[in-house]
Scaffold this active site. Structure first.
Site, PDB file in Angstrom:
ATOM      1  N   CYS A 114     -47.394 -69.496 -12.974  1.00 38.35           N
ATOM      2  CA  CYS A 114     -47.402 -69.067 -11.565  1.00 38.35           C
ATOM      3  C   CYS A 114     -48.806 -68.763 -11.059  1.00 38.35           C
ATOM      4  O   CYS A 114     -49.034 -68.682  -9.853  1.00 38.35           O
ATOM      5  CB  CYS A 114     -46.499 -67.856 -11.385  1.00 38.35           C
ATOM      6  N   HIS A 255     -48.349 -64.233  -5.226  1.00 39.24           N
ATOM      7  CA  HIS A 255     -47.324 -65.088  -5.837  1.00 39.24           C
ATOM      8  C   HIS A 255     -45.956 -64.536  -5.449  1.00 39.24           C
ATOM      9  O   HIS A 255     -45.702 -63.330  -5.550  1.00 39.24           O
ATOM     10  CB  HIS A 255     -47.499 -65.096  -7.362  1.00 39.24           C
ATOM     11  N   ASN A 285     -39.048 -68.437  -6.041  1.00 39.79           N
ATOM     12  CA  ASN A 285     -40.263 -68.508  -6.851  1.00 39.79           C
ATOM     13  C   ASN A 285     -40.567 -69.973  -7.173  1.00 39.79           C
ATOM     14  O   ASN A 285     -39.839 -70.610  -7.935  1.00 39.79           O
ATOM     15  CB  ASN A 285     -40.029 -67.694  -8.133  1.00 39.79           C
TER      16      ASN A 285
HETATM   17  O1  UT7 Z   1     -43.011 -65.915 -11.667  1.00 38.26           O
HETATM   18  C1  UT7 Z   1     -43.472 -65.281 -12.815  1.00 38.26           C
HETATM   19  C2  UT7 Z   1     -43.226 -63.895 -12.777  1.00 38.26           C
HETATM   20  N1  UT7 Z   1     -41.806 -63.620 -12.708  1.00 38.26           N
HETATM   21  C3  UT7 Z   1     -41.443 -62.478 -12.240  1.00 38.26           C
HETATM   22  O2  UT7 Z   1     -42.310 -61.758 -11.801  1.00 38.26           O
HETATM   23  C4  UT7 Z   1     -40.005 -62.056 -12.305  1.00 38.26           C
HETATM   24  C5  UT7 Z   1     -39.961 -60.622 -12.720  1.00 38.26           C
HETATM   25  N2  UT7 Z   1     -38.634 -60.052 -12.879  1.00 38.26           N
HETATM   26  C6  UT7 Z   1     -37.771 -59.855 -11.858  1.00 38.26           C
HETATM   27  O3  UT7 Z   1     -38.017 -60.245 -10.734  1.00 38.26           O
HETATM   28  C7  UT7 Z   1     -36.523 -59.061 -12.133  1.00 38.26           C
HETATM   29  O4  UT7 Z   1     -36.619 -58.461 -13.403  1.00 38.26           O
HETATM   30  C8  UT7 Z   1     -35.216 -59.899 -12.056  1.00 38.26           C
HETATM   31  C9  UT7 Z   1     -34.929 -60.295 -10.617  1.00 38.26           C
HETATM   32  C10 UT7 Z   1     -35.345 -61.135 -12.910  1.00 38.26           C
HETATM   33  C11 UT7 Z   1     -34.041 -59.090 -12.543  1.00 38.26           C
HETATM   34  O5  UT7 Z   1     -33.926 -57.888 -11.780  1.00 38.26           O
HETATM   35  P1  UT7 Z   1     -33.696 -56.467 -12.526  1.00 38.26           P
HETATM   36  O6  UT7 Z   1     -33.548 -55.471 -11.471  1.00 38.26           O
HETATM   37  O7  UT7 Z   1     -34.825 -56.341 -13.518  1.00 38.26           O
HETATM   38  O8  UT7 Z   1     -32.292 -56.691 -13.201  1.00 38.26           O
HETATM   39  P2  UT7 Z   1     -31.925 -56.611 -14.762  1.00 38.26           P
HETATM   40  O9  UT7 Z   1     -32.446 -57.819 -15.469  1.00 38.26           O
HETATM   41  O10 UT7 Z   1     -32.289 -55.267 -15.272  1.00 38.26           O
HETATM   42  O11 UT7 Z   1     -30.348 -56.698 -14.683  1.00 38.26           O
HETATM   43  C12 UT7 Z   1     -29.567 -55.681 -14.039  1.00 38.26           C
HETATM   44  C13 UT7 Z   1     -28.113 -56.126 -14.067  1.00 38.26           C
HETATM   45  C14 UT7 Z   1     -27.647 -56.585 -15.434  1.00 38.26           C
HETATM   46  O12 UT7 Z   1     -26.299 -56.173 -15.599  1.00 38.26           O
HETATM   47  P3  UT7 Z   1     -25.949 -54.844 -16.452  1.00 38.26           P
HETATM   48  O13 UT7 Z   1     -26.489 -55.109 -17.832  1.00 38.26           O
HETATM   49  O14 UT7 Z   1     -26.651 -53.720 -15.757  1.00 38.26           O
HETATM   50  O15 UT7 Z   1     -24.458 -54.785 -16.370  1.00 38.26           O
HETATM   51  C15 UT7 Z   1     -27.668 -58.087 -15.319  1.00 38.26           C
HETATM   52  O16 UT7 Z   1     -26.746 -58.721 -16.169  1.00 38.26           O
HETATM   53  O17 UT7 Z   1     -27.930 -57.240 -13.174  1.00 38.26           O
HETATM   54  C16 UT7 Z   1     -27.275 -58.289 -13.881  1.00 38.26           C
HETATM   55  N3  UT7 Z   1     -27.720 -59.549 -13.308  1.00 38.26           N
HETATM   56  C17 UT7 Z   1     -27.113 -60.137 -12.267  1.00 38.26           C
HETATM   57  N4  UT7 Z   1     -26.029 -59.796 -11.559  1.00 38.26           N
HETATM   58  C18 UT7 Z   1     -25.681 -60.625 -10.545  1.00 38.26           C
HETATM   59  C19 UT7 Z   1     -28.804 -60.294 -13.694  1.00 38.26           C
HETATM   60  N5  UT7 Z   1     -28.881 -61.379 -12.895  1.00 38.26           N
HETATM   61  C20 UT7 Z   1     -27.847 -61.304 -12.016  1.00 38.26           C
HETATM   62  C21 UT7 Z   1     -27.408 -62.124 -10.966  1.00 38.26           C
HETATM   63  N6  UT7 Z   1     -26.332 -61.744 -10.246  1.00 38.26           N
HETATM   64  N7  UT7 Z   1     -28.060 -63.252 -10.613  1.00 38.26           N
END
Ligand code: UT7
Length: 328
Positions: A114, A255, A285
């Site tokens: 990225c 980004h 992204n």
């Molecule tokens: O481009 C290079 C750099 N990339 C980035 O900068 C991305 C960085 N990371 C992020 O943007 C975020 O970490 C994400 C958007 C990927 C995830 O958001 P989060 O707030 O960190 O969510 P999480 O991974 O902690 O997941 C929270 C919950 C989980 O469920 P439980 O375990 O709490 O029951 C996931 O399974 O959300 C669930 N979950 C979803 N639910 C509905 C994860 N993806 C989804 C989804 N829809 N698409």
């Protein structure tokens, strides 16, 4: 020998027409429009038709940038393409773009995920300052949808396809100038965001494909924390190198990974949110294409004007990070 100052002479972008909305994704994986908007800020993204190579999108963006610069492909002395979704492992996508746009010059790819466009812009700047080249075509392009596991809701909702390009050369009278570039990386964090298979470490086999190792894998929350800290630090470093202060920034082009990351960066460095350019709601992204598409759009929609002080900042797999300071 006078070292020339370097500027962006033309900008262009290309987004594939097909729109994939959050509601469309609800029909494919266990997700909701509400979750995606609340956690990421993304509403829709563009997806290339199946079988479209990255070089097709890149060539369209390149033609638009050449037109904007009032130059022809024969005026280009070097093509640098930043991508993590190349047409193939080799030859480079840049060589294929060279053929498609009818240029005749050296061409190579860079892999900085990225951070690819700000990295490539820094490389172009150095080649021009060293007077190795006069006009460099710098491209950030991805068909990342080809490397997404559409059954993995933690990644498939985040990404989109697109391409942007800049013609970079010696600054023209009343034109913009790149004041400073800052590049960083930390290979200790390489495992947090990657496509594990398809290279020499894990060549593609039936087993690797069955295990889905040819798809993007990410430890989202670890990447999130590092992105906020590192992009904040990169902004301060490039300001220091350009002799400017935070208050001088008219437009921050970050980004576009996640709106929560951008809000956290703005808060951490103390820059008003109105100065942060955002298009991730429409495109998601786009990895290496992200900052250059945003820069191109910001210059066309009037956000960036003559006199604007602009900072590009990015963070990605590697980890890599980069920032450029540009006086418009
Ligand atoms: O481009 C290079 C750099 N990339 C980035 O900068 C991305 C960085 N990371 C992020 O943007 C975020 O970490 C994400 C958007 C990927 C995830 O958001 P989060 O707030 O960190 O969510 P999480 O991974 O902690 O997941 C929270 C919950 C989980 O469920 P439980 O375990 O709490 O029951 C996931 O399974 O959300 C669930 N979950 C979803 N639910 C509905 C994860 N993806 C989804 C989804 N829809 N698409």
């Amino acid at each position: 020998m006078t070292i020339p100052s370097v500027g962006i002479l033309g900008l262009g972008s290309y987004l594939p027409p097909k729109v994939l909305t959050n509601l469309d994704l609800e029909k494919i994986v266990d997700t909701t429009d509400d979750w995606i908007i609340t956690r990421t800020g993304i509403k829709e993204r563009r997806i290339a038709e199946k079988g479209t190579p990255t070089s097709d999108l890149a060539s369209e963006a390149a033609r638009a940038a050449l037109k904007d610069a009032h130059l022809n492909s024969s005026d280009i002395d070097l093509i640098i393409c930043a991508t993590i979704s190349p047409d193939m492992l080799f030859p480079s996508t840049a060589c294929i773009i060279q053929r498609k746009i009818g240029a005749s010059c050296p061409a190579f790819d860079i892999s900085a995920a990225c951070s690819g466009f700000p990295y490539a812009l820094g490389i172009a700047e150095s080649f021009i300052r060293a007077q190795i080249c006069r006009h460099v075509l710098v491209i950030g392009a991805e068909v990342i949808s080809s490397f997404i596991n559409w059954k993995d809701r933690s990644t498939c909702v985040l990404f989109g396809d697109g391409a942007g390009a800049a013609v970079v050369g010696p600054s023209v009278k009343n034109g913009n100038r790149i004041l400073a570039t800052f590049l960083g990386s930390d290979g200790n964090q390489a495992d947090l965001l990657k496509i594990p298979a398809g290279g020499s470490a894990i060549p593609s086999t039936k087993e690797s494909i069955d295990a889905g190792l040819h798809y993007v894998r990410m430890e989202g929350s670890e990447v999130f924390k590092c992105a906020v800290k590192t992009m904040g630090d990169a902004i301060f470093e490039v300001l220091k190198r350009s002799g400017r202060s935070l208050e001088d920034i008219d437009c921050l082009i970050p980004h576009q990974a996640n709106l929560r990351i951008l809000n956290a960066v703005a808060e951490r460095v103390g820059i008003p949110k109105e100065k942060v350019y955002i298009n991730l709601d429409r495109y998601g992204n786009m990895s290496a294409a992200s900052t250059i598409v945003a820069l191109s759009e910001a210059s066309k929609d009037g956000t960036i004007r003559k006199g604007s002080f602009v900072v590009l900042v990015a963070f990605g797999s590697g980890f890599t990070w980069a920032a450029n300071a540009i006086q418009w």
